[in-house]
Design a protein around this motif. Structure first.
Motif, PDB file in Angstrom:
ATOM      1  N   HIS A  23       6.339   7.412  -2.700  1.00  0.00           N
ATOM      2  CA  HIS A  23       6.708   6.000  -2.807  1.00  0.00           C
ATOM      3  C   HIS A  23       5.456   5.136  -2.957  1.00  0.00           C
ATOM      4  O   HIS A  23       4.378   5.477  -2.446  1.00  0.00           O
ATOM      5  CB  HIS A  23       7.490   5.562  -1.573  1.00  0.00           C
ATOM      6  N   THR A  24       5.593   4.021  -3.623  1.00  0.00           N
ATOM      7  CA  THR A  24       4.460   3.128  -3.834  1.00  0.00           C
ATOM      8  C   THR A  24       4.164   2.349  -2.557  1.00  0.00           C
ATOM      9  O   THR A  24       5.022   2.188  -1.680  1.00  0.00           O
ATOM     10  CB  THR A  24       4.754   2.122  -4.958  1.00  0.00           C
ATOM     11  N   LYS A  25       2.961   1.828  -2.473  1.00  0.00           N
ATOM     12  CA  LYS A  25       2.570   1.068  -1.288  1.00  0.00           C
ATOM     13  C   LYS A  25       3.393  -0.219  -1.155  1.00  0.00           C
ATOM     14  O   LYS A  25       3.673  -0.678  -0.054  1.00  0.00           O
ATOM     15  CB  LYS A  25       1.076   0.753  -1.305  1.00  0.00           C
ATOM     16  N   GLU A  26       3.792  -0.802  -2.284  1.00  0.00           N
ATOM     17  CA  GLU A  26       4.588  -2.033  -2.243  1.00  0.00           C
ATOM     18  C   GLU A  26       5.980  -1.757  -1.675  1.00  0.00           C
ATOM     19  O   GLU A  26       6.499  -2.531  -0.858  1.00  0.00           O
ATOM     20  CB  GLU A  26       4.701  -2.642  -3.645  1.00  0.00           C
ATOM     21  N   PHE A  27       6.571  -0.644  -2.089  1.00  0.00           N
ATOM     22  CA  PHE A  27       7.881  -0.258  -1.560  1.00  0.00           C
ATOM     23  C   PHE A  27       7.788   0.003  -0.058  1.00  0.00           C
ATOM     24  O   PHE A  27       8.633  -0.449   0.717  1.00  0.00           O
ATOM     25  CB  PHE A  27       8.381   1.000  -2.284  1.00  0.00           C
ATOM     26  N   ASN A  45      -0.444   7.661   2.433  1.00  0.00           N
ATOM     27  CA  ASN A  45      -1.122   8.905   2.063  1.00  0.00           C
ATOM     28  C   ASN A  45      -0.213   9.779   1.176  1.00  0.00           C
ATOM     29  O   ASN A  45       0.993   9.598   1.148  1.00  0.00           O
ATOM     30  CB  ASN A  45      -1.515   9.656   3.330  1.00  0.00           C
ATOM     31  N   LYS A  46      -0.864  10.712   0.469  1.00  0.00           N
ATOM     32  CA  LYS A  46      -0.178  11.678  -0.418  1.00  0.00           C
ATOM     33  C   LYS A  46       0.382  11.005  -1.667  1.00  0.00           C
ATOM     34  O   LYS A  46       1.384  11.461  -2.238  1.00  0.00           O
ATOM     35  CB  LYS A  46       0.925  12.424   0.332  1.00  0.00           C
ATOM     36  N   THR A  47      -0.245   9.930  -2.106  1.00  0.00           N
ATOM     37  CA  THR A  47       0.254   9.212  -3.284  1.00  0.00           C
ATOM     38  C   THR A  47      -0.088   9.927  -4.594  1.00  0.00           C
ATOM     39  O   THR A  47       0.271   9.442  -5.668  1.00  0.00           O
ATOM     40  CB  THR A  47      -0.316   7.784  -3.327  1.00  0.00           C
ATOM     41  N   ASP A  48      -0.773  11.074  -4.496  1.00  0.00           N
ATOM     42  CA  ASP A  48      -1.044  11.865  -5.699  1.00  0.00           C
ATOM     43  C   ASP A  48       0.215  12.567  -6.202  1.00  0.00           C
ATOM     44  O   ASP A  48       0.287  12.977  -7.360  1.00  0.00           O
ATOM     45  CB  ASP A  48      -2.139  12.896  -5.421  1.00  0.00           C
ATOM     46  N   ASP A  89       3.148   8.872   5.644  1.00  0.00           N
ATOM     47  CA  ASP A  89       3.426   9.893   4.633  1.00  0.00           C
ATOM     48  C   ASP A  89       4.257   9.253   3.521  1.00  0.00           C
ATOM     49  O   ASP A  89       5.457   9.014   3.681  1.00  0.00           O
ATOM     50  CB  ASP A  89       4.189  11.058   5.283  1.00  0.00           C
ATOM     51  N   ALA A  90       3.628   8.960   2.391  1.00  0.00           N
ATOM     52  CA  ALA A  90       4.323   8.291   1.285  1.00  0.00           C
ATOM     53  C   ALA A  90       5.325   9.208   0.603  1.00  0.00           C
ATOM     54  O   ALA A  90       6.243   8.742  -0.072  1.00  0.00           O
ATOM     55  CB  ALA A  90       3.310   7.783   0.261  1.00  0.00           C
ATOM     56  N   LEU A  91       5.169  10.505   0.786  1.00  0.00           N
ATOM     57  CA  LEU A  91       6.054  11.474   0.142  1.00  0.00           C
ATOM     58  C   LEU A  91       7.379  11.598   0.886  1.00  0.00           C
ATOM     59  O   LEU A  91       8.444  11.711   0.287  1.00  0.00           O
ATOM     60  CB  LEU A  91       5.353  12.830   0.080  1.00  0.00           C
ATOM     61  N   ASP A  92       7.314  11.563   2.192  1.00  0.00           N
ATOM     62  CA  ASP A  92       8.499  11.751   3.032  1.00  0.00           C
ATOM     63  C   ASP A  92       8.778  10.485   3.838  1.00  0.00           C
ATOM     64  O   ASP A  92       9.201  10.552   4.990  1.00  0.00           O
ATOM     65  CB  ASP A  92       8.243  12.947   3.969  1.00  0.00           C
ATOM     66  N   GLU A 128      -3.453   2.761  -0.620  1.00  0.00           N
ATOM     67  CA  GLU A 128      -3.006   4.103  -0.992  1.00  0.00           C
ATOM     68  C   GLU A 128      -4.158   5.085  -0.908  1.00  0.00           C
ATOM     69  O   GLU A 128      -5.327   4.706  -1.054  1.00  0.00           O
ATOM     70  CB  GLU A 128      -2.438   4.096  -2.412  1.00  0.00           C
ATOM     71  N   ALA A 129      -3.828   6.353  -0.686  1.00  0.00           N
ATOM     72  CA  ALA A 129      -4.848   7.386  -0.615  1.00  0.00           C
ATOM     73  C   ALA A 129      -4.212   8.753  -0.841  1.00  0.00           C
ATOM     74  O   ALA A 129      -2.980   8.912  -0.770  1.00  0.00           O
ATOM     75  CB  ALA A 129      -5.556   7.360   0.735  1.00  0.00           C
ATOM     76  N   SER A 130      -5.072   9.722  -1.093  1.00  0.00           N
ATOM     77  CA  SER A 130      -4.644  11.119  -1.130  1.00  0.00           C
ATOM     78  C   SER A 130      -5.735  11.936  -0.454  1.00  0.00           C
ATOM     79  O   SER A 130      -6.800  12.160  -1.036  1.00  0.00           O
ATOM     80  CB  SER A 130      -4.438  11.598  -2.573  1.00  0.00           C
ATOM     81  N   GLY A 131      -5.458  12.344   0.772  1.00  0.00           N
ATOM     82  CA  GLY A 131      -6.450  13.102   1.517  1.00  0.00           C
ATOM     83  C   GLY A 131      -6.782  14.427   0.867  1.00  0.00           C
ATOM     84  O   GLY A 131      -7.949  14.832   0.816  1.00  0.00           O
ATOM     85  N   LEU A 132      -5.784  15.105   0.326  1.00  0.00           N
ATOM     86  CA  LEU A 132      -6.009  16.429  -0.259  1.00  0.00           C
ATOM     87  C   LEU A 132      -6.889  16.389  -1.495  1.00  0.00           C
ATOM     88  O   LEU A 132      -7.692  17.286  -1.727  1.00  0.00           O
ATOM     89  CB  LEU A 132      -4.667  17.088  -0.599  1.00  0.00           C
ATOM     90  N   THR A 133      -6.765  15.329  -2.304  1.00  0.00           N
ATOM     91  CA  THR A 133      -7.569  15.235  -3.528  1.00  0.00           C
ATOM     92  C   THR A 133      -8.852  14.430  -3.326  1.00  0.00           C
ATOM     93  O   THR A 133      -9.653  14.298  -4.246  1.00  0.00           O
ATOM     94  CB  THR A 133      -6.750  14.594  -4.666  1.00  0.00           C
ATOM     95  N   GLY A 134      -9.021  13.874  -2.129  1.00  0.00           N
ATOM     96  CA  GLY A 134     -10.244  13.124  -1.844  1.00  0.00           C
ATOM     97  C   GLY A 134     -10.234  11.697  -2.363  1.00  0.00           C
ATOM     98  O   GLY A 134     -11.291  11.051  -2.415  1.00  0.00           O
ATOM     99  N   GLU A 135      -9.071  11.185  -2.728  1.00  0.00           N
ATOM    100  CA  GLU A 135      -8.977   9.801  -3.211  1.00  0.00           C
ATOM    101  C   GLU A 135      -8.834   8.868  -2.005  1.00  0.00           C
ATOM    102  O   GLU A 135      -7.736   8.455  -1.633  1.00  0.00           O
ATOM    103  CB  GLU A 135      -7.775   9.663  -4.159  1.00  0.00           C
ATOM    104  N   ILE A 136      -9.963   8.559  -1.398  1.00  0.00           N
ATOM    105  CA  ILE A 136      -9.942   7.785  -0.146  1.00  0.00           C
ATOM    106  C   ILE A 136     -10.838   6.544  -0.226  1.00  0.00           C
ATOM    107  O   ILE A 136     -11.260   6.012   0.802  1.00  0.00           O
ATOM    108  CB  ILE A 136     -10.373   8.673   1.043  1.00  0.00           C
TER     109      ILE A 136
END
Length: 266
Positions: A191-195, A183-186, A147-150, A245-253
């Motif tokens: 946080h970024t994948k690098e972080f 996930n949830k990078t939308d 979870d990139a958000l939390d 990175e991805a966003s399951g909710l927006t379909g960016e997979i």
């Protein structure tokens, strides 16, 4: 010149001995009754075919992709996006594995023969760890969802889970590729994948140090991570570990699908 002559004599002796052995072998073969000779040839042929079939069977690549990670990271949403392109809004944290064999939704309209993918979504609950151990030997690839958000609040727990995976015997011996999926990078505050990569490497380095201090009898892991004396990095793993990175909710997979198709050929 004298050395050359000695070498020629030695070669002639070897040739003579070889011819004598071949002559004895042929004489022995001629003494064997035809029925026994044919039976021996048949057994040898069947044994060879059997061994070849086993090797071909073993070479058959798995089409299983395992999704795992902490609860709430979005694995179930990702599963449905891969399967039918829907986010299944309202989906709650799974307590049972989701499993299915299907053509990736993004490939549904493609023509020609496309190999289905067998996807197993294993929830991150501790009581389902035996299920993960059961399916890992079958995996062509593993997607560890974060979870990139939390992320910061769950960083330690996610690292402990990931440590157990990266030191698992099946993952190490079979060099199962692992994709760490942020996930949830939308979301703007994600946080970024690098972080996330750097933080996970730091936490895994701490875990490696603390667990190596425990007596061998208390260590449940099959292997240790990294190179002794060096700060841990994913590049030190025996299996390939990448971050996306991805966003399951927006379909960016798209990056998940690329990983799947890299290891489950169409």
């Amino acid at each position: 010149m004298e050395g050359m002559e000695q070498w020629k004599v030695q070669v002639e002796n070897w040739s003579s001995q070889l011819r004598e052995l071949l002559h004895q072998f042929l004489q022995h073969v001629h003494q064997i009754p035809p029925a026994q000779l044919y039976a021996a040839i048949a057994v040898l042929s069947l044994t060879t075919l059997f061994l070849l079939s086993i090797r071909l069977f073993r070479r058959k690549k798995s089409n299983t992709i395992v999704l795992t990670g902490q609860g709430g990271s979005g694995k179930t949403v990702l599963f449905y996006q891969l399967r039918d392109g829907s986010s299944h809004l309202g989906t709650v944290t799974s307590m049972e594995p989701n499993e299915g064999t299907f053509i990736l939704h993004s490939e549904a309209s493609k023509k020609g023969k496309i190999r289905p993918v067998h996807v197993i979504d294993v929830p991150g609950h501790s009581r389902l760890m035996p299920k993960l151990d059961e399916v890992l030997p079958l995996a062509a690839g593993l997607v560890f969802v974060v979870d990139a958000l939390d992320f910061l609040r769950n960083c330690r727990a996610a690292s402990e889970y990931l440590y157990d995976i990266l030191t698992n015997a099946s993952v190490v011996k079979k060099k199962i590729p692992v994709l760490i999926l942020c996930n949830k990078t939308d979301k703007v505050s994600a946080h970024t994948k690098e972080f996330i990569r750097k933080q996970l490497e730091k936490e895994l380095d701490k875990l490696r140090a603390s667990r190596s201090a425990i007596s061998a009898a208390d260590i449940a892991n099959d292997f240790t991570l990294g190179i002794p004396g060096e700060a841990f990095a994913f590049t030190q793993c025996q299996n390939r570990v990448t971050v996306a990175e991805a966003s399951g909710l927006t379909g960016e997979i798209a990056q998940v699908e690329e990983f799947i198709r890299e290891h489950v050929k169409p």
